[in-house]
Design a protein around this motif. Structure first.
Motif, PDB file in Angstrom:
ATOM      1  N   MET A  57       0.866  -1.259   0.150  1.00 13.14           N
ATOM      2  CA  MET A  57       0.196   0.100   0.036  1.00 13.14           C
ATOM      3  C   MET A  57       1.031   1.302  -0.141  1.00 13.14           C
ATOM      4  O   MET A  57       1.691   1.275   0.874  1.00 13.14           O
ATOM      5  CB  MET A  57      -0.765  -0.027   1.340  1.00 13.14           C
ATOM      6  CG  MET A  57      -1.669   1.114   1.454  1.00 13.14           C
ATOM      7  SD  MET A  57      -3.408   1.043   0.632  1.00 13.14           S
ATOM      8  CE  MET A  57      -4.052  -0.514   0.876  1.00 13.14           C
ATOM      9  N   ASN A  58       0.743   2.065  -0.985  1.00 11.39           N
ATOM     10  CA  ASN A  58       1.408   3.413  -1.090  1.00 11.39           C
ATOM     11  C   ASN A  58       0.939   4.341  -0.528  1.00 11.39           C
ATOM     12  O   ASN A  58      -0.338   4.344   0.015  1.00 11.39           O
ATOM     13  CB  ASN A  58       1.902   3.615  -2.539  1.00 11.39           C
ATOM     14  CG  ASN A  58       0.761   3.863  -3.261  1.00 11.39           C
ATOM     15  OD1 ASN A  58      -0.081   4.646  -3.181  1.00 11.39           O
ATOM     16  ND2 ASN A  58       0.849   3.506  -4.566  1.00 11.39           N
ATOM     17  N   LYS A  59       1.567   5.690  -0.166  1.00 12.38           N
ATOM     18  CA  LYS A  59       0.946   6.862   0.309  1.00 12.38           C
ATOM     19  C   LYS A  59      -0.425   7.096  -0.170  1.00 12.38           C
ATOM     20  O   LYS A  59      -1.215   7.727   0.420  1.00 12.38           O
ATOM     21  CB  LYS A  59       2.125   7.700   0.599  1.00 12.38           C
ATOM     22  CG  LYS A  59       1.451   8.963   1.101  1.00 12.38           C
ATOM     23  CD  LYS A  59       2.401  10.120   1.555  1.00 12.38           C
ATOM     24  CE  LYS A  59       2.069  11.381   2.289  1.00 12.38           C
ATOM     25  NZ  LYS A  59       3.229  12.029   2.681  1.00 12.38           N
ATOM     26  N   ASN A  60      -0.140   7.194  -1.792  1.00 13.87           N
ATOM     27  CA  ASN A  60      -1.383   7.538  -2.464  1.00 13.87           C
ATOM     28  C   ASN A  60      -2.713   6.765  -2.260  1.00 13.87           C
ATOM     29  O   ASN A  60      -3.693   7.235  -2.284  1.00 13.87           O
ATOM     30  CB  ASN A  60      -1.128   7.787  -3.856  1.00 13.87           C
ATOM     31  CG  ASN A  60      -0.194   8.835  -4.244  1.00 13.87           C
ATOM     32  OD1 ASN A  60       0.031   9.831  -3.308  1.00 13.87           O
ATOM     33  ND2 ASN A  60       0.389   8.927  -5.345  1.00 13.87           N
ATOM     34  N   SER A  61      -2.352   5.576  -1.903  1.00 18.48           N
ATOM     35  CA  SER A  61      -3.304   4.787  -1.749  1.00 18.48           C
ATOM     36  C   SER A  61      -4.255   4.860  -0.410  1.00 18.48           C
ATOM     37  O   SER A  61      -5.216   4.748  -0.304  1.00 18.48           O
ATOM     38  CB  SER A  61      -3.102   3.137  -1.872  1.00 18.48           C
ATOM     39  OG  SER A  61      -2.687   2.927  -3.123  1.00 18.48           O
ATOM     40  N   LYS A  62      -3.504   5.050   0.676  1.00 22.46           N
ATOM     41  CA  LYS A  62      -3.968   5.271   1.803  1.00 22.46           C
ATOM     42  C   LYS A  62      -4.719   6.700   1.747  1.00 22.46           C
ATOM     43  O   LYS A  62      -5.694   6.874   2.478  1.00 22.46           O
ATOM     44  CB  LYS A  62      -2.742   5.650   2.806  1.00 22.46           C
ATOM     45  CG  LYS A  62      -3.386   5.888   4.142  1.00 22.46           C
ATOM     46  CD  LYS A  62      -2.008   5.972   5.280  1.00 22.46           C
ATOM     47  CE  LYS A  62      -2.541   5.990   6.737  1.00 22.46           C
ATOM     48  NZ  LYS A  62      -1.877   7.262   7.559  1.00 22.46           N
ATOM     49  N   ILE A  63      -4.266   7.631   1.149  1.00 24.62           N
ATOM     50  CA  ILE A  63      -5.095   9.127   1.088  1.00 24.62           C
ATOM     51  C   ILE A  63      -6.163   8.703   0.183  1.00 24.62           C
ATOM     52  O   ILE A  63      -7.303   9.621   0.638  1.00 24.62           O
ATOM     53  CB  ILE A  63      -3.957   9.879   0.096  1.00 24.62           C
ATOM     54  CG1 ILE A  63      -3.020  10.330   1.128  1.00 24.62           C
ATOM     55  CG2 ILE A  63      -4.999  11.222  -0.003  1.00 24.62           C
ATOM     56  CD1 ILE A  63      -1.959  11.316   0.515  1.00 24.62           C
ATOM     57  N   ASP A  64      -6.374   8.059  -0.896  1.00 27.07           N
ATOM     58  CA  ASP A  64      -7.287   7.472  -1.634  1.00 27.07           C
ATOM     59  C   ASP A  64      -8.522   6.937  -0.892  1.00 27.07           C
ATOM     60  O   ASP A  64      -9.659   7.237  -0.706  1.00 27.07           O
ATOM     61  CB  ASP A  64      -7.229   6.836  -2.634  1.00 27.07           C
ATOM     62  CG  ASP A  64      -6.566   7.588  -3.820  1.00 27.07           C
ATOM     63  OD1 ASP A  64      -6.505   8.872  -3.805  1.00 27.07           O
ATOM     64  OD2 ASP A  64      -5.832   6.842  -4.725  1.00 27.07           O
ATOM     65  N   PHE A  65      -7.985   5.982   0.160  1.00 27.41           N
ATOM     66  CA  PHE A  65      -8.923   5.364   0.922  1.00 27.41           C
ATOM     67  C   PHE A  65      -9.542   6.265   2.028  1.00 27.41           C
ATOM     68  O   PHE A  65     -10.680   6.176   2.191  1.00 27.41           O
ATOM     69  CB  PHE A  65      -8.030   4.243   1.759  1.00 27.41           C
ATOM     70  CG  PHE A  65      -8.979   3.392   2.960  1.00 27.41           C
ATOM     71  CD1 PHE A  65      -9.889   2.531   2.643  1.00 27.41           C
ATOM     72  CD2 PHE A  65      -9.033   3.881   3.969  1.00 27.41           C
ATOM     73  CE1 PHE A  65     -10.666   1.957   3.493  1.00 27.41           C
ATOM     74  CE2 PHE A  65      -9.546   3.202   5.203  1.00 27.41           C
ATOM     75  CZ  PHE A  65     -10.569   2.281   4.801  1.00 27.41           C
ATOM     76  N   GLU A  66      -8.878   7.025   2.751  1.00 28.11           N
ATOM     77  CA  GLU A  66      -9.407   8.127   3.513  1.00 28.11           C
ATOM     78  C   GLU A  66     -10.325   8.858   2.947  1.00 28.11           C
ATOM     79  O   GLU A  66     -11.211   9.251   3.774  1.00 28.11           O
ATOM     80  CB  GLU A  66      -8.142   8.816   4.166  1.00 28.11           C
ATOM     81  CG  GLU A  66      -7.167   8.141   4.939  1.00 28.11           C
ATOM     82  CD  GLU A  66      -6.045   8.910   5.367  1.00 28.11           C
ATOM     83  OE1 GLU A  66      -5.597   9.876   5.044  1.00 28.11           O
ATOM     84  OE2 GLU A  66      -5.091   8.020   6.425  1.00 28.11           O
ATOM     85  N   LYS A  67     -10.047   9.268   1.800  1.00 33.54           N
ATOM     86  CA  LYS A  67     -10.987  10.165   1.108  1.00 33.54           C
ATOM     87  C   LYS A  67     -12.235   9.513   0.988  1.00 33.54           C
ATOM     88  O   LYS A  67     -13.458  10.074   1.065  1.00 33.54           O
ATOM     89  CB  LYS A  67     -10.444  10.588  -0.364  1.00 33.54           C
ATOM     90  CG  LYS A  67     -11.319  11.531  -1.262  1.00 33.54           C
ATOM     91  CD  LYS A  67     -10.854  11.921  -2.413  1.00 33.54           C
ATOM     92  CE  LYS A  67     -11.760  12.712  -3.145  1.00 33.54           C
ATOM     93  NZ  LYS A  67     -11.776  12.373  -4.609  1.00 33.54           N
ATOM     94  N   LEU A  68     -12.124   8.179   0.306  1.00 32.25           N
ATOM     95  CA  LEU A  68     -13.461   7.362   0.060  1.00 32.25           C
ATOM     96  C   LEU A  68     -14.124   7.071   1.616  1.00 32.25           C
ATOM     97  O   LEU A  68     -15.437   7.445   1.827  1.00 32.25           O
ATOM     98  CB  LEU A  68     -12.871   5.815  -0.247  1.00 32.25           C
ATOM     99  CG  LEU A  68     -14.190   5.057  -0.411  1.00 32.25           C
ATOM    100  CD1 LEU A  68     -15.073   5.295  -1.795  1.00 32.25           C
ATOM    101  CD2 LEU A  68     -13.732   3.680  -0.145  1.00 32.25           C
ATOM    102  N   TYR A  69     -13.464   7.037   2.775  1.00 30.92           N
ATOM    103  CA  TYR A  69     -14.038   6.931   3.956  1.00 30.92           C
ATOM    104  C   TYR A  69     -14.686   8.058   4.455  1.00 30.92           C
ATOM    105  O   TYR A  69     -15.960   8.162   4.795  1.00 30.92           O
ATOM    106  CB  TYR A  69     -12.916   6.544   5.071  1.00 30.92           C
ATOM    107  CG  TYR A  69     -13.419   6.314   6.398  1.00 30.92           C
ATOM    108  CD1 TYR A  69     -13.675   5.046   6.733  1.00 30.92           C
ATOM    109  CD2 TYR A  69     -13.523   7.383   7.276  1.00 30.92           C
ATOM    110  CE1 TYR A  69     -14.188   5.039   8.235  1.00 30.92           C
ATOM    111  CE2 TYR A  69     -13.901   7.282   8.387  1.00 30.92           C
ATOM    112  CZ  TYR A  69     -14.399   5.927   8.944  1.00 30.92           C
ATOM    113  OH  TYR A  69     -14.641   5.847  10.267  1.00 30.92           O
TER     114      TYR A  69
END
Length: 57
Positions: free
Chosen positions: A1-13
């Motif tokens: 999991m890269n940093k962008n994926s984490k940011i994208d997940f947080e946005k979706l959440y």
């Protein structure tokens, strides 16, 4: 999991939290504690399968 994926997940959440919570509340006839448990399970599954998530649903 890269940093962008984490940011994208947080946005979706953030964007989907209320919608998913309302759906869960319907499944458990308004039991907020149980609905929040279900909500947590939903987002755990999304996180676990994030790499294969295509954003279509």
């Amino acid at each position: 999991m890269n940093k962008n994926s984490k940011i994208d997940f947080e946005k979706l959440y953030r964007e989907q939290y209320n919608k998913v919570l309302r759906l869960c509340m319907g499944y458990v006839q308004g039991d907020e504690h149980l609905a929040k448990d279900l909500l947590q399970e939903v987002f755990i599954k999304v996180w676990q399968h994030w790499d294969s998530f295509k954003g279509g649903s």
